[in-house]
Design a protein around this motif. Structure first.
Motif, PDB file in Angstrom:
ATOM      1  N   LEU A   1       0.828  -1.200   0.000  1.00 53.33           N
ATOM      2  CA  LEU A   1       0.000   0.000   0.000  1.00 53.33           C
ATOM      3  C   LEU A   1       0.866   1.254   0.000  1.00 53.33           C
ATOM      4  CD1 LEU A   1      -2.618  -1.073   2.713  1.00 53.33           C
ATOM      5  CD2 LEU A   1      -2.775  -1.368   0.228  1.00 53.33           C
ATOM      6  N   GLN A   2       0.259   2.370  -0.385  1.00 54.98           N
ATOM      7  CA  GLN A   2       0.898   3.685  -0.315  1.00 54.98           C
ATOM      8  C   GLN A   2      -0.082   4.604   0.397  1.00 54.98           C
ATOM      9  OE1 GLN A   2       3.858   4.840  -1.225  1.00 54.98           O
ATOM     10  NE2 GLN A   2       4.702   3.064  -2.279  1.00 54.98           N
ATOM     11  N   THR A   3       0.056   4.738   1.720  1.00 57.16           N
ATOM     12  CA  THR A   3      -0.912   5.480   2.514  1.00 57.16           C
ATOM     13  C   THR A   3      -0.228   6.254   3.625  1.00 57.16           C
ATOM     14  OG1 THR A   3      -1.261   3.752   4.183  1.00 57.16           O
ATOM     15  CG2 THR A   3      -2.565   3.589   2.163  1.00 57.16           C
ATOM     16  N   ILE A   4      -1.032   7.031   4.358  1.00 52.84           N
ATOM     17  CA  ILE A   4      -0.639   7.538   5.665  1.00 52.84           C
ATOM     18  C   ILE A   4      -1.165   6.512   6.648  1.00 52.84           C
ATOM     19  CG2 ILE A   4      -0.834   9.434   7.321  1.00 52.84           C
ATOM     20  CD1 ILE A   4      -1.521  11.261   4.958  1.00 52.84           C
ATOM     21  N   PRO A   5      -0.333   5.662   7.208  1.00 50.72           N
ATOM     22  CA  PRO A   5      -0.813   4.519   7.998  1.00 50.72           C
ATOM     23  C   PRO A   5      -1.769   4.895   9.119  1.00 50.72           C
ATOM     24  CG  PRO A   5       1.527   4.302   7.560  1.00 50.72           C
ATOM     25  CD  PRO A   5       1.138   5.668   7.101  1.00 50.72           C
ATOM     26  N   GLY A   6      -1.504   6.011   9.819  1.00 46.65           N
ATOM     27  CA  GLY A   6      -2.361   6.390  10.928  1.00 46.65           C
ATOM     28  C   GLY A   6      -3.794   6.670  10.502  1.00 46.65           C
ATOM     29  N   ILE A   7      -3.961   7.204   9.294  1.00 45.71           N
ATOM     30  CA  ILE A   7      -5.304   7.502   8.792  1.00 45.71           C
ATOM     31  C   ILE A   7      -5.942   6.254   8.189  1.00 45.71           C
ATOM     32  CG2 ILE A   7      -6.651   8.902   7.196  1.00 45.71           C
ATOM     33  CD1 ILE A   7      -4.492  11.043   7.365  1.00 45.71           C
ATOM     34  N   PHE A   8      -5.206   5.574   7.321  1.00 46.07           N
ATOM     35  CA  PHE A   8      -5.767   4.425   6.598  1.00 46.07           C
ATOM     36  C   PHE A   8      -6.179   3.313   7.551  1.00 46.07           C
ATOM     37  CE2 PHE A   8      -5.550   0.360   4.482  1.00 46.07           C
ATOM     38  CZ  PHE A   8      -6.180   0.586   3.266  1.00 46.07           C
ATOM     39  N   PHE A   9      -5.258   2.865   8.382  1.00 44.83           N
ATOM     40  CA  PHE A   9      -5.537   1.698   9.207  1.00 44.83           C
ATOM     41  C   PHE A   9      -6.516   2.015  10.343  1.00 44.83           C
ATOM     42  CE2 PHE A   9      -1.447   0.393   7.285  1.00 44.83           C
ATOM     43  CZ  PHE A   9      -1.867  -0.807   6.737  1.00 44.83           C
ATOM     44  N   THR A  10      -6.484   3.242  10.870  1.00 45.63           N
ATOM     45  CA  THR A  10      -7.459   3.604  11.900  1.00 45.63           C
ATOM     46  C   THR A  10      -8.872   3.603  11.329  1.00 45.63           C
ATOM     47  OG1 THR A  10      -5.824   4.970  13.045  1.00 45.63           O
ATOM     48  CG2 THR A  10      -8.142   5.339  13.583  1.00 45.63           C
ATOM     49  N   SER A  11      -9.032   4.211  10.167  1.00 46.97           N
ATOM     50  CA  SER A  11     -10.348   4.249   9.528  1.00 46.97           C
ATOM     51  C   SER A  11     -10.838   2.851   9.181  1.00 46.97           C
ATOM     52  CB  SER A  11     -10.284   5.110   8.256  1.00 46.97           C
ATOM     53  OG  SER A  11      -9.832   6.412   8.539  1.00 46.97           O
TER      54      SER A  11
END
Length: 540
Positions: free
Chosen positions: A11-21
């Motif tokens: 994945l290419q994400t901001i982990p804190g936003i992606f995985f929390t959501s």
């Protein structure tokens, strides 16, 4: 740990936003499936509390934002462009309109275009108005336009304008947290900003899931009418799966190849359906009624915009107005970002005029054709429309079309329109959620967009199985409150930035307190060209 998980998943994400959501959505589904009655009951209690204690706040907030946007459009800030001073729009006016409308309330109009006017005509919400009277018909049209006109598009326009302004004029990331940079400074790019973006992601996810749920109910009713397919939870889950699959293909193609083409096709099909009903229906009655409805709407708007049922203790406003506002507010981050993406180069005045008045004009035509025709059908006794709508509003448009020639053909066309509106809402939302959960320099991975399209389908199916239409209404009314607060903060932040921009300052000057020193020129002096755009995007 989250970084390693992201790498393993590709994945290419901001982990804190992606995985929390994602985690919150997964936990909700995991709890709602085995404990559907308890979850539905909890949201029902919360919705009742919000309606009793904070219904007035929803009404005041949305009407105040409408006044704020109209004020911006006619003020000295109206000539500021969403981009550089020499930028021009990326899309023609017609393409721009079709894209923003299809991603906005197309699905909602298909569901409520017949159901709401007939409901208010048969059961007037105001005291002293007789059912099925002339005044009941007038009020039914006025209330419908109030619910789907300027106020609805105010909720979409506010974040759309703010996001486009900060993204294109100050090079901030196209993310809800960026709107709070003038207030939060660099904290908008850390955990506090992530929390804001998680709220936006979840609002988008549940708001669109609610629309998908309503669309599925209506689609199931249409297929039952055309082919005798039963209306039950299993069929609805199958339909959601099929539509989510179509949306996944569209979202994989991207904005220009997928969403734009579907949006343009759907507007064409919707216009065909409108023309069909206008021609074979009571044409003169529709034309006269549309002209009168415009006057009735604007005449009633000043008091209706602040009406809160203070002296009438009923549940009507919670079931209708508060549900609409909360539902639309939950969509606001998604539709706002989507509108911002297609609005670069327009002035604030052009943006406000286009986003508020063009869709409202189309809404007037839609309700003029379908709402007035439905009232005519109910009055003439051709179809027991009000009775069927009261029993199940998802059958409204199909029961209504029984009064016209080629009913099966028109119903089939309606099914196709619902499917495409359904798809454009889902794939547009998936693109936006993907934008919210990754950095701008990161590539948009197809697997990420498909994941969010699937998540919308799963949440929609869960809400339907947990209680159908009532569960959809209760969940969205409860979750709309935090997004309503975000909208008000957006307005404050945007106004602060516009004042600084007009005087030639950048948002970084605003954060550091340099934008309004006592020794500087007054605000009445013309703005100097602003070439000092913010370079804060790389801090995320």
């Amino acid at each position: 740990m989250l970084e390693r998980l992201q790498q393993r998943l590709g994945l290419q994400t901001i982990p804190g936003i992606f995985f929390t959501s994602a985690a919150v959505a997964i936990v909700f589904v995991a709890l709602a499936v085995p404990f559907d009655e308890q979850v539905a009951g909890s949201f029902g209690v919360l919705t009742g509390w919000v309606a009793r204690n904070l219904g007035w706040f929803y009404i005041l907030a949305v009407s105040s934002l409408l006044i704020f946007l109209l004020g911006l459009a006619v003020s000295r800030y109206g000539s500021i462009r969403l981009g550089g001073d020499d930028s021009r729009p990326d899309y023609t006016n017609l393409t721009w309109f079709t894209m923003l409308f299809a991603a906005g309330i197309g699905t909602i109009l298909m569901f409520w275009g017949v159901a709401e006017p007939v409901s208010h005509f048969a059961s007037p919400p105001f005291d002293g108005v007789d059912s099925r009277s002339e005044q009941a018909a007038t009020d039914a049209m006025t209330i419908s336009l109030y619910h789907f006109g300027l106020h609805t598009w105010t909720i979409f326009a506010m974040p759309g304008l703010a996001i486009a302004y900060f993204a294109y004029r100050h090079n901030l990331p196209m993310r809800i947290s960026s709107l709070f940079y003038p207030v939060l400074g660099d904290r908008a790019f850390g955990p506090l900003g992530w929390a804001i973006d998680v709220i936006a992601v979840l609002g988008t996810l549940f708001g669109v899931a609610t629309s998908l749920g309503l669309g599925t109910l209506q689609l199931n009713s249409g297929l039952n009418y055309l082919f005798g397919i039963p209306t039950n939870g299993f069929v609805q889950v199958v339909l959601i799966t099929m539509i989510a699959s179509i949306a996944a293909v569209s979202v994989a193609l991207g904005l220009d190849k997928g969403v734009r083409r579907l949006s343009q096709l759907n507007i064409i099909l919707a216009m065909i359906l409108i023309l069909f009903v206008a021609v074979v229906g009571p044409t003169i009655f529709i034309a006269e009624g549309m002209v009168q409805s415009v006057g009735d709407y604007f005449d009633a708007l000043p008091w209706l915009a602040f009406w809160t049922e203070t002296f009438k203790e009923t549940d009507w406003q919670r079931q209708w107005t508060l549900f609409y506002w909360a539902w639309t507010i939950s969509w606001a981050p998604y539709v706002g970002i989507f509108i911002a993406r297609i609005s670069r180069g327009r002035t604030i005045r052009e943006f406000v005029a286009g986003v508020l008045f063009a869709p409202t004009a189309f809404t007037l035509v839609w309700f003029g054709v379908f709402g007035l025709s439905a009232i005519s059908v109910e009055s003439s006794g051709q179809v027991a429309l009000a009775e069927q709508v009261q029993e199940d509003p998802s059958v409204a448009i199909f029961a209504f079309l029984e009064a016209f020639p080629l009913a099966e053909v028109a119903s089939a066309l309606s099914v196709v329109i619902i499917v495409i509106f359904f798809t454009t809402s889902s794939d547009s939302a998936s693109l936006v959620i993907d934008t919210l959960t990754r950095r701008e320099e990161q590539p948009s991975r197809v697997r990420q967009r498909i994941f969010w399209a699937a998540a919308q389908g799963v949440v929609a199916a869960t809400l339907l199985l947990a209680g159908g239409l009532e569960a959809l209404q209760n969940v969205i009314t409860s979750l709309g409150l935090p997004f309503c607060l975000l909208l008000l903060f957006m307005a404050v932040s945007l106004f602060r930035a516009l004042r600084a921009d007009y005087r030639g300052y950048d948002v970084t000057d605003l954060v550091k307190g340099r934008a309004f020193p006592e020794v500087e020129a007054t605000e009445s002096e013309p703005k100097q060209e602003n070439n000092d755009v913010s370079k804060t995007a790389d801090r995320y």
